[in-house]
Design an enzyme around this catalytic site. Structure first.
Site, PDB file in Angstrom:
ATOM      1  N   ASN A   9     -12.093   7.717 -11.969  1.00 26.85           N
ATOM      2  CA  ASN A   9     -13.036   7.693 -13.085  1.00 26.85           C
ATOM      3  C   ASN A   9     -13.124   9.118 -13.617  1.00 26.85           C
ATOM      4  O   ASN A   9     -13.701   9.988 -12.966  1.00 26.85           O
ATOM      5  CB  ASN A   9     -14.406   7.204 -12.583  1.00 26.85           C
ATOM      6  N   LYS A  11     -14.734  10.163 -16.100  1.00 24.10           N
ATOM      7  CA  LYS A  11     -16.036  10.465 -16.726  1.00 24.10           C
ATOM      8  C   LYS A  11     -15.791  11.167 -18.075  1.00 24.10           C
ATOM      9  O   LYS A  11     -14.821  10.818 -18.758  1.00 24.10           O
ATOM     10  CB  LYS A  11     -16.907  11.290 -15.766  1.00 24.10           C
ATOM     11  N   HIS A  93     -22.097   1.977 -13.787  1.00 24.72           N
ATOM     12  CA  HIS A  93     -22.040   3.240 -13.043  1.00 24.72           C
ATOM     13  C   HIS A  93     -23.442   3.860 -13.033  1.00 24.72           C
ATOM     14  O   HIS A  93     -24.180   3.744 -14.018  1.00 24.72           O
ATOM     15  CB  HIS A  93     -21.023   4.190 -13.693  1.00 24.72           C
ATOM     16  N   GLU A  95     -24.393   6.745 -13.502  1.00 29.05           N
ATOM     17  CA  GLU A  95     -24.634   7.681 -14.608  1.00 29.05           C
ATOM     18  C   GLU A  95     -24.993   6.920 -15.890  1.00 29.05           C
ATOM     19  O   GLU A  95     -25.765   7.427 -16.712  1.00 29.05           O
ATOM     20  CB  GLU A  95     -23.404   8.593 -14.792  1.00 29.05           C
ATOM     21  N   GLU A 163     -21.370   3.116  -4.588  1.00 29.60           N
ATOM     22  CA  GLU A 163     -21.437   4.562  -4.805  1.00 29.60           C
ATOM     23  C   GLU A 163     -22.864   5.052  -4.565  1.00 29.60           C
ATOM     24  O   GLU A 163     -23.708   4.974  -5.468  1.00 29.60           O
ATOM     25  CB  GLU A 163     -21.028   4.901  -6.244  1.00 29.60           C
ATOM     26  N   GLY A 169     -20.456  13.584  -6.575  1.00 27.44           N
ATOM     27  CA  GLY A 169     -20.303  14.957  -7.046  1.00 27.44           C
ATOM     28  C   GLY A 169     -21.023  15.997  -6.203  1.00 27.44           C
ATOM     29  O   GLY A 169     -21.183  17.140  -6.620  1.00 27.44           O
ATOM     30  N   SER A 209     -17.699  11.572  -3.613  1.00 29.55           N
ATOM     31  CA  SER A 209     -17.096  12.728  -2.929  1.00 29.55           C
ATOM     32  C   SER A 209     -15.880  12.364  -2.072  1.00 29.55           C
ATOM     33  O   SER A 209     -15.668  12.968  -1.018  1.00 29.55           O
ATOM     34  CB  SER A 209     -18.155  13.475  -2.093  1.00 29.55           C
TER      35      SER A 209
HETATM   36  P1  13P Z   1     -17.075  12.067  -7.279  1.00 25.79           P
HETATM   37  O1  13P Z   1     -15.796  11.559  -6.631  1.00 25.79           O
HETATM   38  O2  13P Z   1     -16.852  13.231  -8.181  1.00 25.79           O
HETATM   39  O3  13P Z   1     -18.151  12.273  -6.259  1.00 25.79           O
HETATM   40  O4  13P Z   1     -17.593  10.883  -8.250  1.00 25.79           O
HETATM   41  C1  13P Z   1     -17.689   9.593  -7.774  1.00 25.79           C
HETATM   42  C2  13P Z   1     -17.939   8.692  -8.922  1.00 25.79           C
HETATM   43  O5  13P Z   1     -19.002   8.694  -9.502  1.00 25.79           O
HETATM   44  C3  13P Z   1     -16.832   7.817  -9.337  1.00 25.79           C
HETATM   45  O6  13P Z   1     -17.269   6.849 -10.235  1.00 25.79           O
END
Ligand code: 13P
Length: 249
Positions: A9, A11, A93, A95, A163, A169, A209
């Protein structure tokens, strides 16, 4: 058997120049033993699909609107993603849930629309730090699954990504026991709702992560069928290590 899935992803990262990462990934993994998916920003879906051509990597969107078309400035429908060359889409997601106030019901409608458009739909779920501390993780996941996954889901058109928000992150990763507990719980919930034949075929991804250095141990956990990777999917060199770990799991 469930085919493993390594999903990236991107983002809000990437421009046309980032297609060199896709070229590099295809060069390293011309015939991967697992499914490989990259979800770039919407501006790059068509370019990525064109770059991949007949290659094995799949292209996905990061979100879609619940409607097919209409007066929704700035939004993109599942049909438009499919038209641009996507075969997957992420919905729900954390976010999107946080930044755009998306509810479970919004996500369910988006997932319904994505499935109708023929896209494989990656529905995300996960608890906050406070919810984990309050011992309500399974209750939160249960509620999100029940309300975000549409009745039209099948083993072919649905992927669930767990997640934990506090792991995204941050470099913090749940213990392998914690990941296994949630993944086993999700599997049991899906089998109860959709029957064992369907529930057993839905792929469950862990996200938060994931890196080449921790991928091996995460992929060895029961009911982990792959990963949804943010930061470590942006560079082919990093994502390649995760793909290799999944192929060898
Ligand atoms: P990270 O791998 O950067 O922690 O992000 C995970 C994520 O949100 C994937 O959708």
């Amino acid at each position: 058997m469930r085919k493993k899935l390594a999903a990236g992803n991107w983002k809000m990262n990437g421009t046309l120049g980032s297609m060199i990462e896709i070229d590099a990934l295809m060069e390293k993994h011309p015939d991967p033993k697992c499914d490989v998916l990259i979800c770039p920003p919407a501006t790059l879906v068509a370019a990525m699909a064109a770059t991949i051509g007949d290659g094995a990597i799949k292209t996905g969107g990061q979100d879609c609107h619940a409607q097919t078309s209409g007066a929704h400035t700035g939004d993109i429908s599942a049909q438009m993603l499919a038209d641009a060359g996507a075969s997957y889409v992420i919905v729900g997601h954390s976010e999107r849930r946080q930044d755009h106030n998306e509810s479970d019901s919004d996500i369910r409608h988006k997932a319904e629309s994505a499935i109708s458009a023929g896209l494989v739909t990656v529905v995300c779920c996960g608890e906050t730090d406070a919810e984990r501390e309050a011992n309500s993780t399974l209750e939160i996941i249960s509620g999100q699954l029940a309300a975000s996954i549409p009745d039209t889901a099948t083993g072919e058109n649905l992927v669930v990504a767990y997640e934990p928000i506090w792991a995204i992150g941050t470099g913090k990763v749940p213990t392998l026991e914690q990941i296994g507990e949630v993944h086993d719980f999700i599997r049991a919930k899906l089998e109860k709702r959709f029957g064992q034949d369907v529930g057993c075929c839905v792929r469950l991804l862990y996200g938060g992560s994931v890196k080449p250095s921790n991928a091996d141990e995460i992929f060895a956990v029961s009911n982990v069928d792959g990963a949804l990777v943010g930061g470590a999917s942006l560079k082919a060199a990093d994502f390649s290590g995760i793909i290799t770990a999944l192929e060898n799991s």
